[in-house]
Design a protein around this motif. Structure first.
Motif, PDB file in Angstrom:
ATOM      1  N   LEU A 746       0.833  -1.201   0.000  1.00  0.00           N
ATOM      2  CA  LEU A 746       0.000   0.000   0.000  1.00  0.00           C
ATOM      3  C   LEU A 746       0.868   1.252   0.000  1.00  0.00           C
ATOM      4  O   LEU A 746       0.641   2.184  -0.783  1.00  0.00           O
ATOM      5  CB  LEU A 746      -0.912  -0.021   1.239  1.00  0.00           C
ATOM      6  N   LEU A 747       1.878   1.300   0.866  1.00  0.00           N
ATOM      7  CA  LEU A 747       2.712   2.501   0.961  1.00  0.00           C
ATOM      8  C   LEU A 747       3.510   2.732  -0.317  1.00  0.00           C
ATOM      9  O   LEU A 747       3.624   3.866  -0.798  1.00  0.00           O
ATOM     10  CB  LEU A 747       3.641   2.387   2.174  1.00  0.00           C
ATOM     11  N   ARG A 748       4.064   1.656  -0.862  1.00  0.00           N
ATOM     12  CA  ARG A 748       4.857   1.824  -2.098  1.00  0.00           C
ATOM     13  C   ARG A 748       3.968   2.269  -3.264  1.00  0.00           C
ATOM     14  O   ARG A 748       4.420   2.992  -4.154  1.00  0.00           O
ATOM     15  CB  ARG A 748       5.581   0.530  -2.431  1.00  0.00           C
ATOM     16  N   GLU A 749       2.702   1.849  -3.279  1.00  0.00           N
ATOM     17  CA  GLU A 749       1.787   2.278  -4.340  1.00  0.00           C
ATOM     18  C   GLU A 749       1.577   3.787  -4.286  1.00  0.00           C
ATOM     19  O   GLU A 749       1.360   4.429  -5.307  1.00  0.00           O
ATOM     20  CB  GLU A 749       0.452   1.547  -4.190  1.00  0.00           C
ATOM     21  N   TYR A 750       1.652   4.356  -3.065  1.00  0.00           N
ATOM     22  CA  TYR A 750       1.530   5.806  -2.899  1.00  0.00           C
ATOM     23  C   TYR A 750       2.910   6.472  -2.864  1.00  0.00           C
ATOM     24  O   TYR A 750       3.062   7.582  -2.396  1.00  0.00           O
ATOM     25  CB  TYR A 750       0.752   6.119  -1.622  1.00  0.00           C
ATOM     26  N   ILE A 807       2.714   5.902  14.822  1.00  0.00           N
ATOM     27  CA  ILE A 807       1.362   5.353  14.679  1.00  0.00           C
ATOM     28  C   ILE A 807       1.409   3.914  15.181  1.00  0.00           C
ATOM     29  O   ILE A 807       2.212   3.107  14.711  1.00  0.00           O
ATOM     30  CB  ILE A 807       0.854   5.397  13.229  1.00  0.00           C
ATOM     31  N   VAL A 808       0.538   3.599  16.149  1.00  0.00           N
ATOM     32  CA  VAL A 808       0.481   2.250  16.717  1.00  0.00           C
ATOM     33  C   VAL A 808      -0.774   1.565  16.191  1.00  0.00           C
ATOM     34  O   VAL A 808      -1.890   2.066  16.361  1.00  0.00           O
ATOM     35  CB  VAL A 808       0.448   2.294  18.261  1.00  0.00           C
ATOM     36  N   LEU A 809      -0.580   0.428  15.532  1.00  0.00           N
ATOM     37  CA  LEU A 809      -1.698  -0.404  15.091  1.00  0.00           C
ATOM     38  C   LEU A 809      -1.881  -1.543  16.095  1.00  0.00           C
ATOM     39  O   LEU A 809      -0.902  -2.146  16.530  1.00  0.00           O
ATOM     40  CB  LEU A 809      -1.432  -0.993  13.700  1.00  0.00           C
ATOM     41  N   ALA A 836      -7.905   5.874   5.822  1.00  0.00           N
ATOM     42  CA  ALA A 836      -7.704   6.418   7.164  1.00  0.00           C
ATOM     43  C   ALA A 836      -6.235   6.368   7.567  1.00  0.00           C
ATOM     44  O   ALA A 836      -5.711   7.297   8.185  1.00  0.00           O
ATOM     45  CB  ALA A 836      -8.561   5.642   8.166  1.00  0.00           C
ATOM     46  N   LEU A 837      -5.547   5.266   7.221  1.00  0.00           N
ATOM     47  CA  LEU A 837      -4.128   5.145   7.553  1.00  0.00           C
ATOM     48  C   LEU A 837      -3.313   6.207   6.830  1.00  0.00           C
ATOM     49  O   LEU A 837      -2.460   6.881   7.417  1.00  0.00           O
ATOM     50  CB  LEU A 837      -3.641   3.743   7.198  1.00  0.00           C
ATOM     51  N   LEU A 838      -3.568   6.402   5.526  1.00  0.00           N
ATOM     52  CA  LEU A 838      -2.820   7.399   4.760  1.00  0.00           C
ATOM     53  C   LEU A 838      -3.111   8.813   5.261  1.00  0.00           C
ATOM     54  O   LEU A 838      -2.216   9.661   5.293  1.00  0.00           O
ATOM     55  CB  LEU A 838      -3.176   7.277   3.267  1.00  0.00           C
ATOM     56  N   ALA A 839      -4.357   9.065   5.652  1.00  0.00           N
ATOM     57  CA  ALA A 839      -4.692  10.385   6.176  1.00  0.00           C
ATOM     58  C   ALA A 839      -3.930  10.669   7.468  1.00  0.00           C
ATOM     59  O   ALA A 839      -3.460  11.795   7.696  1.00  0.00           O
ATOM     60  CB  ALA A 839      -6.203  10.484   6.408  1.00  0.00           C
ATOM     61  N   ARG A 840      -3.788   9.664   8.335  1.00  0.00           N
ATOM     62  CA  ARG A 840      -3.030   9.844   9.583  1.00  0.00           C
ATOM     63  C   ARG A 840      -1.550  10.110   9.282  1.00  0.00           C
ATOM     64  O   ARG A 840      -0.909  10.946   9.918  1.00  0.00           O
ATOM     65  CB  ARG A 840      -3.174   8.608  10.453  1.00  0.00           C
ATOM     66  N   ILE A 841      -0.985   9.364   8.312  1.00  0.00           N
ATOM     67  CA  ILE A 841       0.427   9.573   7.946  1.00  0.00           C
ATOM     68  C   ILE A 841       0.618  10.988   7.427  1.00  0.00           C
ATOM     69  O   ILE A 841       1.577  11.698   7.794  1.00  0.00           O
ATOM     70  CB  ILE A 841       0.850   8.527   6.900  1.00  0.00           C
ATOM     71  N   ARG A 842      -0.292  11.431   6.543  1.00  0.00           N
ATOM     72  CA  ARG A 842      -0.191  12.791   5.999  1.00  0.00           C
ATOM     73  C   ARG A 842      -0.275  13.824   7.113  1.00  0.00           C
ATOM     74  O   ARG A 842       0.483  14.798   7.149  1.00  0.00           O
ATOM     75  CB  ARG A 842      -1.312  13.010   4.993  1.00  0.00           C
ATOM     76  N   ALA A 843      -1.218  13.646   8.077  1.00  0.00           N
ATOM     77  CA  ALA A 843      -1.404  14.616   9.145  1.00  0.00           C
ATOM     78  C   ALA A 843      -0.181  14.710  10.055  1.00  0.00           C
ATOM     79  O   ALA A 843       0.208  15.792  10.475  1.00  0.00           O
ATOM     80  CB  ALA A 843      -2.645  14.250   9.966  1.00  0.00           C
ATOM     81  N   LEU A 844       0.428  13.552  10.373  1.00  0.00           N
ATOM     82  CA  LEU A 844       1.581  13.564  11.281  1.00  0.00           C
ATOM     83  C   LEU A 844       2.842  14.111  10.617  1.00  0.00           C
ATOM     84  O   LEU A 844       3.685  14.714  11.274  1.00  0.00           O
ATOM     85  CB  LEU A 844       1.839  12.148  11.797  1.00  0.00           C
ATOM     86  N   CYS A 845       2.984  13.880   9.277  1.00  0.00           N
ATOM     87  CA  CYS A 845       4.219  14.286   8.585  1.00  0.00           C
ATOM     88  C   CYS A 845       4.074  15.610   7.847  1.00  0.00           C
ATOM     89  O   CYS A 845       5.056  16.096   7.276  1.00  0.00           O
ATOM     90  CB  CYS A 845       4.639  13.196   7.608  1.00  0.00           C
ATOM     91  N   GLY A 846       2.864  16.156   7.780  1.00  0.00           N
ATOM     92  CA  GLY A 846       2.694  17.472   7.166  1.00  0.00           C
ATOM     93  C   GLY A 846       2.873  17.477   5.675  1.00  0.00           C
ATOM     94  O   GLY A 846       3.329  18.467   5.097  1.00  0.00           O
ATOM     95  N   GLY A 847       2.549  16.390   4.964  1.00  0.00           N
ATOM     96  CA  GLY A 847       2.666  16.348   3.500  1.00  0.00           C
ATOM     97  C   GLY A 847       3.914  15.607   3.052  1.00  0.00           C
ATOM     98  O   GLY A 847       4.770  15.216   3.845  1.00  0.00           O
ATOM     99  N   GLY A 848       4.013  15.343   1.784  1.00  0.00           N
ATOM    100  CA  GLY A 848       5.110  14.551   1.231  1.00  0.00           C
ATOM    101  C   GLY A 848       6.376  15.351   1.024  1.00  0.00           C
ATOM    102  O   GLY A 848       6.463  16.543   1.224  1.00  0.00           O
ATOM    103  N   ARG A 849       7.406  14.624   0.584  1.00  0.00           N
ATOM    104  CA  ARG A 849       8.723  15.241   0.315  1.00  0.00           C
ATOM    105  C   ARG A 849       9.168  14.850  -1.081  1.00  0.00           C
ATOM    106  O   ARG A 849       8.837  13.782  -1.584  1.00  0.00           O
ATOM    107  CB  ARG A 849       9.761  14.768   1.322  1.00  0.00           C
ATOM    108  N   ALA A 850       9.899  15.714  -1.699  1.00  0.00           N
ATOM    109  CA  ALA A 850      10.383  15.430  -3.062  1.00  0.00           C
ATOM    110  C   ALA A 850      11.420  14.344  -3.037  1.00  0.00           C
ATOM    111  O   ALA A 850      12.137  14.185  -2.060  1.00  0.00           O
ATOM    112  CB  ALA A 850      10.955  16.702  -3.657  1.00  0.00           C
TER     113      ALA A 850
END
Length: 850
Positions: A746-750, A807-809, A836-850
């Protein structure tokens, strides 16, 4: 200032009704269809005379019984005995026993079982009222009920159950009394005025019993039902009793505003009808309200007016209680000596009449009055006096029981001695008497042991059956949950197999459609699993309410907006009835209450009927009611039959979905609603439904304190795009290989860089070789080797010298011991939707990086 004898009024009304001839009279079937005989004509005249001149009617009835014509029929003799017994029972006259025996003998001669059962009902009532032996009355009436079974006339069944309720209530067994009163309600089936009048009285009795058990809310619910029936009959006597009972309930609930409104209405009714006794009771309640609020001047005014009315009506007990209330109010005003004198005079009256319950309640209130006045020494002495009274009451009860047992044993022993003296000569008498006495004592001990063993065995059997029922319910729940989880799993397996075959033959479009359908089945399985898991966690106590103050109208708007995607495809119109700009501040758990509203709203959408004029409609309204707010959710669906309205709160039960159509839900929504509301203090749920018309659910929520700040609603999260998370570096720790591989995919697809490891040891070996510090740690809580997410966080912090977002699952159903290491971690419970998982990752990291 304690609880009045007001609640006995409902039982008194029913007893009066029974003795007036409705249920305890001769059954209608016993009246001859032929023209009335001379005896029946005389009975009719006597019954009419009872309304105007009871003594004359009783004298004529007695004369008829004493000079019964030789040719009188069985029905005529039985009817006369019934009326005569009812008169003496109503008057608490022991002469009733003679005629009860005559009724039993008459039935025995004619082989009439019903007459024997009527006699037992009368005897049990006399034991409870005249002899003050309700326990003996209970044994007798239980025997009669077992003998009667289910094949008796309604009037006899009503008499038996009402007498059983009377005996149980006299013993303080209000639950058993309630069970019998509900049985009485089931036998009041007619629709004529007499039956409806009796139904109103039984409903009031049930309301009184709930109040005796301290459940004033349920008492008010049955009071409302009784009032509806009584208003239709214009039965002013019942309505007067009911409104004073409602006033008393609101006073006990300390709902001051509502109590004041209802008590004022009760006072107006009492004055209009000229009922001074009723007006005195209302004044007592006004006095209690004033005393609770510390308004001692008002309290004194009400108490003195009530005392004057009680003096005029010559009610000694009520007069003594009113005198005690006057004294308590004076103590509150500072006139301690004068108030003490009046309270002590009332206590003397209670003791003279042996009314220990009123004396104990008055002492308790006197102690409270001393504490409010700062007289703590007097309060302590009063508390000691109250305990001494309680001990004396206990000792007297023990003495009575001991004397009764001793008397019974001595009577049995004397009888044995007389028999022995008659059967043996003088030389053998002493030895034989001794043997018989030893045998009697042995038999008594054996009987006592047998009785104790019987009750222990019965309790053990009840516990065993209860445990078996609970195990059966759990097994049934697991079986039904497994069925609802297997269905989408089967669908996923079939769809993925078909997709694999389509990919193998190069049909990309077909494989894409099959995978999309498999994702829908996965969503259905996740919904089912989450619902089952949520219900399990609620029932095992793993969820605790977190209270805050917030605007109820905002939460209702959010719930309606969230369910628009469900209502619009179905063509269901949702109509909101909210006052624009109005803020209704309530105190509750926002998340749990939101879950309740969404479940009820979803249920209403699914069961709305589009075939009705105007189409499918759901109305959502919010009403502010002073001490609480109410949310009403109304649909125009098929409705719920009255017989099934308690069943719909059971897991997996759906009244109108026998085929288990998943579009109509799983049947867990209302079970979750009931479990959540059990957790939330002072929250209520009321269901009203009519088959073919629709259903209304009303949720009561307590208002917030005036000075409490209102929390802002949580911000809404937007959908996650690839660019939002692309380039992030995530350290993934998961000991389950399948979950680890799927998370990595899932993560690599994004386009998220993922470093997967399966254990703490692998993580510790990997960390020194990392060339870049991860942006986030994604870890399972429970890992192999007894390690947890706390060990993961400590290892990462030791390597990089700072704490990273975590993030603790977890798949645990109970609350986790997070500790200081995970103080700022985000905890998500499996299964977690990918969005929901991707939204939490985005919220904690403040967006992606180049």
């Amino acid at each position: 200032m304690g609880r009045r004898l007001l609640r006995s009024s409902g039982a008194a009304l029913l007893c009066g009704l029974l003795l007036a001839g409705l249920p305890l009279g001769v059954a209608a079937a016993a009246r001859p269809a032929a023209p009335p005989s001379a005896v029946h004509a005389e009975l009719a005249r006597i019954e009419a005379l009872f309304a105007s001149d009871r003594p004359d009617a009783a004298a004529r009835l007695q004369a008829l019984q004493d000079h019964m014509p030789a040719g009188a029929t069985f029905d005529e003799r039985r009817a006369t005995l019934h009326k005569l017994i009812r008169f003496y029972v109503d008057a608490n006259d022991a002469r009733a026993r003679r005629y009860v025996d005559e009724l039993a003998a008459l039935g025995a001669r004619a082989g009439d079982t019903e007459s024997a059962l009527w006699a037992q009902a009368y005897r049990a009532r006399l034991l409870a009222t005249l002899d003050d032996k309700p326990a003996d009355g209970t044994l007798l009436i239980d025997s009669a009920l077992a003998r009667a079974g289910d094949n008796v006339a309604d009037d006899l069944a009503i008499a038996l159950h009402d007498t059983a309720a009377l005996c149980s209530g006299r013993q303080g067994d209000f639950k058993n009394a309630l069970r019998h009163q509900i049985a009485v309600l089931g036998h009041v089936k007619g629709k004529d005025r007499e039956d409806l009048y009796q139904r109103a009285i039984v409903l009031n009795n049930i309301s009184s019993l709930y109040s005796d058990m301290g459940d004033e809310r349920q008492s008010l619910a049955y009071n409302d039902q009784a009032r509806t029936v009584a208003e239709g009959l214009h039965a002013q006597d019942i309505l007067d009793t009911l409104i004073v009972a409602r006033c008393n309930s609101y006073v006990l609930l300390k709902e001051t505003r509502r109590a004041g409104e209802v008590c004022r209405e009760a006072q107006a009714r009492a004055r209009a009808s000229g009922d001074k006794a009723l007006e005195a009771i209302v004044l007592d309640l006004f006095g209690k309200l004033a005393w609770q609020d510390g308004r001692y001047s008002d309290c004194l005014g009400y108490a003195e007016r009530a005392l004057a009315l009680h003096n005029a009506e010559h009610y000694p007990k009520e007069r003594a209680q009113a005198q005690a209330d006057v004294g308590l109010c004076r103590i509150g005003l500072g006139a301690v000596a004068q108030g003490e004198g009046e309270v002590r005079a009332a206590l003397g009256a209670f003791r003279a009449s042996k009314d220990d319950a009123s004396a104990g309640a008055t002492l308790a209130m006197l102690g409270t009055a001393y504490e409010r006045a700062g007289l703590f020494k007097q309060a302590f002495e009063t508390s000691r006096e109250q305990r001494a009274l309680q001990q004396a009451v206990f000792d007297r009860a023990l003495d009575r029981a001991t004397l009764q047992t001793r008397s019974t044993l001595e009577a049995a022993l004397r009888q044995k001695e007389i028999v022995a003296l008659r059967e043996t000569n003088r030389l053998q008498q002493a030895q034989l008497t001794n043997d018989r006495l030893q045998l009697a004592v042995g038999l008594l001990i054996a009987l006592l042991v047998g009785v104790v063993g019987f009750f222990k065995l019965r309790d053990k059997e009840r516990s065993r059956r209860k445990a078996q029922q609970e195990n059966h319910n759990k097994s049934q729940f697991v079986a039904e949950a497994a069925h609802d989880l297997r269905q989408p799993m089967q669908a996923i397996g079939n769809l993925l197999g078909a997709a694999s075959h389509a990919i193998g033959r190069g049909d990309v479009d077909k494989s894409r459609d099959l995978i999309d359908t498999a994702q829908k089945a996965t969503h259905a399985m996740r919904s089912s699993f989450n619902a089952v898991l949520e219900l399990s966690r609620l029932e095992c106590g793993a969820i605790a309410a977190e209270y805050s103050s917030f605007d109820l109208t905002e939460l209702v708007n959010e719930s309606v907006f969230a369910l628009r995607p469900l209502s619009e495809p179905r063509g269901v119109a949702i109509r909101l009835r909210l006052r624009p700009g109005r803020v209704l501040a309530v105190r509750s758990d926002r998340q749990l209450l939101g879950r309740v509203l969404c479940n009820l709203l979803s249920n209403a959408i699914k069961y709305s009927d589009p075939s009705k004029p105007g189409g499918a409609v759901v109305v959502v309204g919010v009403v502010g009611l002073g001490c609480h707010c109410r949310v009403d959710i109304v649909d125009n669906g098929v409705g719920i039959p009255e017989a099934l309205q308690r069943e719909v709160f059971k897991p997996f039960f759906q009244a109108d979905n026998p085929g288990r159509d998943r579009d109509r839900g799983l049947g867990l929504g209302l079970a979750i609603v009931e479990s959540i509301l059990t957790l939330l203090s002072r929250h209520t749920l009321r269901l009203r439904s009519r088959a073919g018309v629709g259903t209304r659910f009303s949720v009561g929520v307590p208002v917030a304190a005036h000075d409490e700040a209102i929390a802002a609603p949580p911000p809404a999260s937007a959908a996650t795009d690839i660019e939002d998370v692309a380039g992030l570096y995530v350290l993934c720790v998961e000991d389950d290989r399948l979950v680890r591989q799927s998370t990595e995919a899932l993560l690599r697809e994004y386009r998220v860089l993922c470093e997967p490891v399966g254990s703490l040891a692998e993580l510790q070996a990997l960390l020194p070789g990392l060339e870049r510090m991860p942006d986030l740690v994604l870890t399972d809580y429970t890992l192999s080797g007894g390690h947890t997410a706390r060990d993961v966080v400590r290892a990462v912090a030791a390597e990089f010298g700072e704490a990273l977002p975590v993030i603790v699952l977890t798949g645990e159903s109970e609350s986790l011991a997070l500790g200081p290491e995970l103080e700022h971690a985000v905890v998500l419970r499996k299964p977690v939707a990918s969005a929901a998982l991707l939204a939490r990752i985005r919220a904690l990291c403040g967006g992606g990086r180049a």
